[in-house]
Design a protein around this motif. Sequence first.
Motif, mmCIF file in Angstrom:
data_model
loop_
_atom_site.group_PDB
_atom_site.id
_atom_site.type_symbol
_atom_site.label_atom_id
_atom_site.label_comp_id
_atom_site.label_asym_id
_atom_site.label_seq_id
_atom_site.Cartn_x
_atom_site.Cartn_y
_atom_site.Cartn_z
ATOM 1 N N SER A 190 -12.857 3.728 3.853
ATOM 2 C CA SER A 190 -11.947 4.960 4.638
ATOM 3 C C SER A 190 -11.768 5.998 3.772
ATOM 4 O O SER A 190 -12.114 7.118 4.352
ATOM 5 C CB SER A 190 -10.659 4.251 4.914
ATOM 6 N N ARG A 247 -10.381 0.189 2.499
ATOM 7 C CA ARG A 247 -9.559 1.358 2.094
ATOM 8 C C ARG A 247 -10.618 2.407 1.192
ATOM 9 O O ARG A 247 -10.786 3.363 1.347
ATOM 10 C CB ARG A 247 -8.575 1.030 0.928
ATOM 11 N N SER A 299 0.564 -1.333 0.100
ATOM 12 C CA SER A 299 0.053 0.082 -0.033
ATOM 13 C C SER A 299 0.939 1.256 -0.174
ATOM 14 O O SER A 299 0.450 2.536 -0.150
ATOM 15 C CB SER A 299 -0.960 0.133 1.229
ATOM 16 N N TYR A 316 -2.492 8.592 4.267
ATOM 17 C CA TYR A 316 -2.390 7.010 4.169
ATOM 18 C C TYR A 316 -1.120 6.667 4.490
ATOM 19 O O TYR A 316 -0.641 5.520 4.384
ATOM 20 C CB TYR A 316 -2.949 6.428 3.314
ATOM 21 N N TRP A 349 -8.570 -5.987 1.587
ATOM 22 C CA TRP A 349 -8.203 -4.501 2.078
ATOM 23 C C TRP A 349 -8.670 -3.638 1.236
ATOM 24 O O TRP A 349 -8.889 -2.474 1.852
ATOM 25 C CB TRP A 349 -6.706 -4.632 2.231
#
Length: 149
Positions: free
Chosen positions: A66, A63, A46, A86, A59
């Motif tokens: 988020s 994300r 990431s 991030y 994930w």
Amino acid sequence: MDKIINNQCSTTLRDIPSSIFISTYGNYLKNSGQVQVPSWVDLIKSGSHKMFSPSNPDWIFFRLASLVRKIYINGGQGVGSLRKIYGGKKKRGSKPAKKKSSGGKIIRLALKELERLKIIEKNLIGKRYISKKARKDIDIRSKKNIFNN
């Protein structure tokens, strides 16, 4: 926590904890089947500050959720500012750690996907905001979450 107006509770995304919203909205995006995930997502890290790729195979959905929450609360954020949010510290052995930004490709991909789903939209200047329809949907989901927990 709730504002009671005429026996109705007014609950928004700001009223529930971030972890609850991100997990439930991420699962909603995963189960909806509308998100197009590229095949290379499970192979990448990431960001350059990470040593390994994320351990959770889903994930990318978390994300996305988020990002929706960040844009809902702050609004008008671009790829650069989201990369900083991030990002994290890069370990450099015996040298002091340095702050590194997250990978931009993942954030660009996620923002384009959210625009395709009409969850976020750009204004005339080019800044991204939550669409009115998505804001209403998020508020309804937040209200359900607060009463279920």
